[in-house]
Every structure is written in C-alpha cells, then in structure tokens.
Design an enzyme around this catalytic site. Structure first.
Site, PDB file in Angstrom:
ATOM      1  CG  HIS A 133      -2.127  -0.921   1.013  1.00  0.00           C
ATOM      2  ND1 HIS A 133      -3.087  -0.714   0.043  1.00  0.00           N
ATOM      3  CD2 HIS A 133      -2.481  -2.064   1.659  1.00  0.00           C
ATOM      4  CE1 HIS A 133      -3.991  -1.675   0.104  1.00  0.00           C
ATOM      5  NE2 HIS A 133      -3.643  -2.511   1.076  1.00  0.00           N
ATOM      6  CG  ASP A 163      -2.684   5.072  -2.887  1.00  0.00           C
ATOM      7  OD1 ASP A 163      -1.887   4.213  -3.297  1.00  0.00           O
ATOM      8  OD2 ASP A 163      -3.549   4.848  -2.034  1.00  0.00           O
TER       9      ASP A 163
END
Length: 382
Positions: A133, A163
């Site tokens: 992540h 992200d």
C-alpha cells in the site's frame, strides 16, 4: 452533456481498480475524455460496493459491471478496447494477461492503443508480485523517513504521496504523453507507472540536497520538515493551528510586524544554531498562543507574511479565497473539490458517479443494441 473538454473525442476504457487508477481516470474524464469504467460483476454479486455517491473518485463517468471471466465478457471488453484510445488498469502484474486482456491482446485489436498500467512496485523486480500500500511504497523512497518530528517516528502523510502524487498524477501524465506520441506515429505503447517510482521522482530535489551535504537524514532537523521556526505549525489560543512559512527574510519581517514580535532587523530573523532556532520557536509559539486561529488569520490576511490557518476538510469550503474561486461544488448532496487544473479550453464540470443502464452505455460506444440486451439477459453485464 453539452460541455466539452480539451480531451473531447478521446475514449478510455478503465478497468476498475482502487486508489490511483480511478483518480487518474477521473482527472482525464474531467478534461473531456469519454471514460467507460468496467467493473467486475463478481464484486457486485458479493455486495462489496460502497454507495457510489460517496466514491468521489468515480465521478464524471459511467460504470458498467461485466463478468470478465466469461468468454462473452472478455469478448465484450476487447470490443470496447478496439473502440478506445486508452486502456487504464491498476492490477498486480499478470492479472490482465490471465484475463486475456493484457497489452498484447489489446494491441491486436488496436495497434495505436495507449495501455496505462499503475501498480505499487512496478511490472518487474523482486517485489512486483506482492501486495503493498501507499505507506510501503513511500517507505522505500525515502519520503516517509523524512516526515515527522525530531526523535519521533515517521508520520504517514495520508495516502497523498504514493497513491495520488506518485501514482495517479504520474499515470495520467504518462498516458497523455503516450497519447500525443500515438497520434503522431500511429503506434501505441505501454505506460508503466509504479507508485514507488513516482514517489522517488517526487523526492528528486531532496536526493540532490542530500548529496550536497545540506539535507540531514535525521528527521526534524531540516528547513522544510518543521525544524525551522519560520516553517512550522503553531497552536493558537483555541487549540487550532496556524501554518507559518515566511522562509525569506523580507517575508519574516512582515510576519514579525503583524505578529508584534518586533524582530525587524534583529538576528532572530535568521537564527543559525539549533539553540537559537529553538529559542525563536518559543517566542513565536508564545505570541501566537495569545489569540485564536481565526483572529490571527484575519490579521495576516492579504499580507506577504506567508501565514494560513490550518483548516479541516469540514472548514475548507467556507474559506473566502476558496469560496471566491468556486473551488468546491455540491454533487448529489456532497460538497467536493471542482476539477483541476483549470484551463480556458476546458468547460466540463464534474458529474456524479453513474452506474447506469449498461445497454445505453454500450450502444453509446457503438455496440449493437440487440447484442447489448442479450448480454444483459445472460448476466454477462449487470
């Protein structure tokens, strides 16, 4: 809708993912591209969808649900690819190939296709097959290590750096560059956007200053990481915060005058040692603690003091500057940021996320209506 954007006429098939790929698709859609989001029908049957009105990254395009594991579903996806300029996907390496929708399969349908792939670790390398992540990707880049207070642990900067900064923005930029090339040459290509690569790219300047010996790897000791009293966040009388960032001396003078510190021409405007910086930090902290955040914000407004109130997401839409720029809109009852960047040739506003009639969506892309209805009847599209 009648409003068009600078990417009007560009068609994008987005294979639904999470994080950076939907944000990139939203950005491109709000620049005028016609984006069709293809989600996996199995997810719908399992009931794992969040209410779409709250999935703000899904806005400005239509979603259809397709059984990509069925032969008819894969054939439908390839037909859509053959009518598109760009494919955008955000799965682990090999997933699209196993579905029969990898780059080689898609280039057979459209040689000039831009195939955008965004992953955490990239398409190759020892970690490429493994889960991760945002926090993991920025951990390897050096970014996470640099964020936080001295003698404290690194602080996760939401998922903005990996992200969205290192992933969504880089895949969108890469897709647009490849699209320009494809239109000039007729040849498509794969864009491999890894969030770890993007995070590293964002850290470029810091690798430079570290090599020059002016950036310490000790957290909380550098000019831009909160150690400098003139680039820090301070608590006010009401427990709310001000961001104070008058880096240049002339701005520090303005800040000092408005704050009533009386430091114009004083050595404390340019403290050199750690001890001096800590002492000046104490002076500023004590002074700013005498008024509320909004009282200080009013005093510093429309000045070159480089001071701004630290606002929550609930407060930001009401700030006068953002309100005057119409930086927020309300869609489906939800206040949210307007599309960015702003361009004179782009007049397409944001739209709520749509999970509409798949037959209408498919026929709008030129597929035969009878075939679309048969696919819906057979459960290939939901």
């Amino acid at each position: 809708m009648s409003a068009k954007g600078v990417l009007s006429g560009v068609r994008i098939v987005e294979f639904a993912g999470i994080g950076p790929s939907p944000m990139a698709a939203m950005l491109l859609a709000e620049l005028g591209a016609d984006v069709l989001r293809v989600d996996r029908i199995a997810k719908v049957q399992l009931g794992t969808h969040k209410p779409e009105r709250f999935n703000l990254l899904y806005r400005s395009r239509t979603t259809i649900d397709v059984d990509l594991k069925a032969a008819e579903g894969k054939a439908l996806a390839l037909d859509l690819v053959g009518r598109s300029d760009v494919v955008l996907e955000g799965f682990r390496p090999g997933v699209m190939e196993r579905l029969g929708l990898g780059p080689d399969d898609c280039f057979k349908r459209r040689p000039g296709l831009v195939y955008g792939r965004v992953t955490g670790w990239g398409q190759d390398g020892p970690l490429s097959a493994y889960a991760g992540h945002d926090l993991n990707y920025i951990a390897l880049s050096g970014a996470l290590h640099a964020i936080g207070i001295r003698n404290g642990p690194p602080v996760p900067p939401l998922n903005l750096v990996g992200d969205f900064g290192g992933g969504a923005l880089y895949i969108a930029m890469g897709v647009l560059a490849a699209l320009v090339s494809a239109r000039a040459t007729g040849k498509g290509q794969v864009v491999d956007a890894a969030m770890v690569d993007g995070a590293l790219s964002l850290m470029t300047v810091f690798f430079g200053v570290h090599a020059a010996g002016i950036f310490s790897t000790e957290r909380g000791t550098n000019a831009l990481d909160g150690s400098d009293p003139y680039y820090a966040v301070y608590a006010c009388a009401d427990g709310k915060y001000l961001s104070v960032a008058p880096i240049e001396t002339r701005f520090r003078e303005v800040f000092s005058d408005i704050a009533g510190l009386g430091l114009r021409g004083h050595p404390d405007l340019t403290p050199a040692t750690a001890e001096d910086k800590q002492r000046v930090r104490g002076l500023i902290a004590a002074r700013l603690a005498t008024r509320t955040r909004d009282e200080w914000a009013a005093l510093f407004a429309e000045s070159d003091a480089c001071v701004a109130p630290v606002l929550s997401v609930a407060e930001a839409p009401s700030h006068p500057h953002l309100a005057q720029r119409r930086a927020f809109t309300k869609l489906d009852g939800i206040v949210q940021p307007v599309p960015a960047p702003r361009m004179p040739g782009n007049d397409r506003p944001a739209e709520p996320a749509r999970r509409g009639d798949p037959v209408a969506a498919l026929t709008a892309w030129g597929l035969d209506g009878d075939r679309a209805r048969a696919l819906r009847t057979a459960g290939i599209v939901a």
